[in-house]
Design a protein around this motif. Sequence first.
Motif, short mmCIF file in Angstrom:
data_model
loop_
_atom_site.label_atom_id
_atom_site.label_comp_id
_atom_site.label_asym_id
_atom_site.label_seq_id
_atom_site.Cartn_x
_atom_site.Cartn_y
_atom_site.Cartn_z
N THR A 134 60.04 22.19 117.39
CA THR A 134 59.79 23.24 116.40
C THR A 134 59.55 24.59 117.06
OG1 THR A 134 58.94 21.60 114.87
CG2 THR A 134 58.28 23.89 114.48
N ASP A 172 61.75 18.88 108.81
CA ASP A 172 60.56 18.06 109.06
C ASP A 172 59.58 18.27 107.92
OD1 ASP A 172 58.22 16.85 109.95
OD2 ASP A 172 58.61 17.38 112.04
N ASP A 225 65.84 22.11 112.51
CA ASP A 225 64.65 21.53 113.13
C ASP A 225 64.50 20.10 112.62
OD1 ASP A 225 62.34 21.21 114.59
OD2 ASP A 225 61.03 22.16 113.11
MG LIG Z 1 58.41 19.64 114.99
#
Ligand SMILES: [Mg+2]
Length: 278
Positions: free
Chosen positions: A20, A43, A129
């Motif tokens: 991230t 996520d 991500d």
């Molecule tokens: Mg992450």
Amino acid sequence: MNRMTRVIAIANQKGGVGKTTTVVNLAAALSARKRAVLVVDLDPQAHATLGLGLEKQQGVSMYAVLSGQKPIADVIQPTKWDNLNVIPSEVDLAGAELEFGAREDRLTMIKDALQPVKESGTFDYILLDCPPSLGIVMTSALVATDGVLIPIQAEYLAMDGLALITGSIERIRQSVNPNLELNGIVFTMVNSTAKLTTDVMNEVRNHFGEKVYETLIPRNVRVSEAPSMGVPVVFLDSRSKGAQAYKALAWEFQAKNPTRGVTIAPADPSVPVQQPSA
Ligand SMILES: [Mg+2]
Ligand SMILES: Nc1ncnc2c1ncn2[C@@H]1O[C@H](COP(=O)(O)OP(=O)(O)O)[C@@H](O)[C@H]1O
């Protein structure tokens, strides 16, 4: 403006390796280099969303698009910074694994969702991500991408973790997405020149050669402080070691992944590219 859009997933089935942080700061640094960037937060923890200064909002996420509630154009949010946009995440995305797992189009759902955005040529880069698991969301993210960037820490058993993710990449390349390639491997949270660290780095470099980014991301307290302020460290403290490293990574990334046929000028002297420690 019509651009050629490159879709890159930042993935590693291991949590806490800097995925991230890399998405947020690579995106920030690329946007500062005047590249139009879209971050897609896949996520459910929504750390990329928060790190880019946005709040979680129900119904504004890839989940809303995949479940047919919203067209993708409605969930693309601007950030406070030019050229930097995000499709936020929300907790509902956690249900996607179960809810979408039996869909016939489960492998191509993210690719199909992103297709109109890609075709519009609005962005140079779409950075995904990924969640820390090899589930359906990550798999369909890999089906949607041109390349995978793997952040790793140079620690014991790093090669084992790499084997897992590169194995997944290989399987997806051989089945659903023949265009999928390993974009690169980047060492994150590097905090020492200890023998173990350099041994692991050498092992990874011997195995993956040029796929390993020259830039090393150091462990830096400013990097870990930035998310709570909702500002990428690249903007929060652009002189910090962490920000400098992410700017160098963006330069290297852009050179490896040119868009719009732009040729990158030789290294910008104000952005030192860190050399791997011997
Ligand atoms: Mg992450
Ligand atoms: N270069 C760095 N220096 C210091 N802390 C870092 C650095 N990179 C990441 N972190 C911290 O490590 C934790 C995990 O990073 P994160 O990017 O969330 O990993 P992942 O997305 O792989 O789970 C976070 O608290 C983050 O702030």
